[in-house]
Design an enzyme around this catalytic site. Structure first.
Site, PDB file in Angstrom:
ATOM      1  N   ASP A  58       0.855  -1.192   0.000  1.00 21.19           N
ATOM      2  CA  ASP A  58       0.000   0.000   0.000  1.00 21.19           C
ATOM      3  C   ASP A  58       0.886   1.235   0.000  1.00 21.19           C
ATOM      4  O   ASP A  58       1.075   1.879   1.027  1.00 21.19           O
ATOM      5  CB  ASP A  58      -0.918  -0.031   1.232  1.00 21.19           C
ATOM      6  N   LYS A  60       0.291   3.728  -2.125  1.00 20.29           N
ATOM      7  CA  LYS A  60      -0.543   4.828  -2.641  1.00 20.29           C
ATOM      8  C   LYS A  60       0.280   5.675  -3.615  1.00 20.29           C
ATOM      9  O   LYS A  60       0.470   6.885  -3.444  1.00 20.29           O
ATOM     10  CB  LYS A  60      -1.104   5.675  -1.505  1.00 20.29           C
ATOM     11  N   ASP A  63       2.680   9.305  -8.999  1.00 19.51           N
ATOM     12  CA  ASP A  63       3.816   9.930  -9.685  1.00 19.51           C
ATOM     13  C   ASP A  63       3.642   9.821 -11.204  1.00 19.51           C
ATOM     14  O   ASP A  63       2.607   9.350 -11.689  1.00 19.51           O
ATOM     15  CB  ASP A  63       5.123   9.268  -9.206  1.00 19.51           C
TER      16      ASP A  63
HETATM   17  O1  C5P Z   1      -5.743   0.800  11.644  1.00 21.49           O
HETATM   18  P1  C5P Z   1      -6.797   0.863  10.581  1.00 21.49           P
HETATM   19  O2  C5P Z   1      -7.717  -0.348  10.569  1.00 21.49           O
HETATM   20  O3  C5P Z   1      -7.560   2.140  10.579  1.00 21.49           O
HETATM   21  O4  C5P Z   1      -5.958   0.791   9.210  1.00 21.49           O
HETATM   22  C1  C5P Z   1      -6.518   1.078   7.966  1.00 21.49           C
HETATM   23  C2  C5P Z   1      -5.478   0.883   6.898  1.00 21.49           C
HETATM   24  O5  C5P Z   1      -6.042   1.115   5.618  1.00 21.49           O
HETATM   25  C3  C5P Z   1      -4.284   1.802   7.001  1.00 21.49           C
HETATM   26  O6  C5P Z   1      -3.160   1.069   6.524  1.00 21.49           O
HETATM   27  C4  C5P Z   1      -4.615   2.936   6.057  1.00 21.49           C
HETATM   28  O7  C5P Z   1      -3.451   3.531   5.537  1.00 21.49           O
HETATM   29  C5  C5P Z   1      -5.353   2.195   4.974  1.00 21.49           C
HETATM   30  N1  C5P Z   1      -6.299   2.953   4.162  1.00 21.49           N
HETATM   31  C6  C5P Z   1      -7.372   3.623   4.705  1.00 21.49           C
HETATM   32  N2  C5P Z   1      -8.256   4.287   3.876  1.00 21.49           N
HETATM   33  C7  C5P Z   1      -8.078   4.249   2.553  1.00 21.49           C
HETATM   34  C8  C5P Z   1      -7.002   3.560   1.988  1.00 21.49           C
HETATM   35  C9  C5P Z   1      -6.126   2.911   2.844  1.00 21.49           C
HETATM   36  O8  C5P Z   1      -7.563   3.607   5.936  1.00 21.49           O
HETATM   37  N3  C5P Z   1      -8.963   4.773   1.754  1.00 21.49           N
END
Ligand code: C5P
Length: 212
Positions: A58, A60, A63
């Protein structure tokens, strides 16, 4: 029935291995991101992948196409089987990630709408719907859409159809429950509610059952 993906946002190899071992047998994939990679280096991927679980990077990515292609080379050479990219850099940047993933036998997932409140500033609404269309046109394997706003994820599902996957973060620490979202998605992403638990294996087991 939704898959369970662990967002392994811990720091350090020791903690990553402890949590991933505790959750063995409960997960369909591990999602890694900057907190883990910046604290350990990419070598952690091969360590985690020893238990034959897909590792999704992940990063993200946001670029130009050439840089995105170079990032894909490194991500897949390290042993990842998927990569998550932003879409807002445009169709050529997105296509470089999709092609880069597919050239390496991997999968590409596009962030269309984020799960946190600030997503409403830009990464939601018409922008998200446009990005879902772009992800479909680019041949992405799936999109990332929020468990915290199931009604939005339902709309994004109607745009991409059923042949692409939706993986959905926001379950647990951000307030969503598996039951809120599982019917719209292919997988829920859970981070803190598992890795900060006193018993990560038990927490993962419970989320897996609730995602069924
Ligand atoms: O700890 P938690 O369950 O909130 O983690 C959510 C994960 O999903 C994190 O790694 C965060 O960066 C990722 N994420 C997110 N929302 C998005 C895309 C990715 O929370 N839209």
């Amino acid at each position: 029935m939704a898959e369970l993906l662990l967002a392994l946002d811990v720091k350090g190899a020791e903690e990553a291995i402890r949590v991933s071992r505790a959750c063995e047998g409960e997960l369909d994939a591990i999602k890694i991101g900057y907190p883990l990679i910046l604290s350990t280096g990419m070598g952690i991927v091969k360590e985690l992948a020893k238990s034959n679980i897909p590792i999704i990077a992940d990063f993200k990515v946001a670029d130009i196409p050439n840089t995105n292609a170079l990032i894909c080379e490194e991500v897949f050479a390290a042993g990842c089987s998927g990569i998550i990219t932003h879409v807002f850099c445009g169709s050529d940047s997105l296509q470089a990630i999709v092609d880069g993933a597919h050239d390496h036998g991997g999968r590409a997932f596009a962030v269309c709408e984020m799960s946190h409140p600030g997503a409403l500033d830009f990464l939601s609404g018409a922008n998200a719907e446009r990005m879902a269309k772009m992800a479909k046109e680019a041949g992405a394997d799936g999109i990332i859409a929020p468990a915290t706003r199931p009604e939005r994820t339902e709309i994004l599902r109607s745009i991409i159809g059923n042949s692409m996957k939706i993986y959905s973060p926001g379950v647990g620490a951000q307030g969503a429950q598996p039951e809120d979202i599982k019917k719209y998605v292919d997988g829920i992403i859970v981070g803190r509610a598992i890795y900060e638990s006193a018993d990560p294996g038990k927490a993962a087991h419970e989320f897996r059952l609730r995602a069924l």
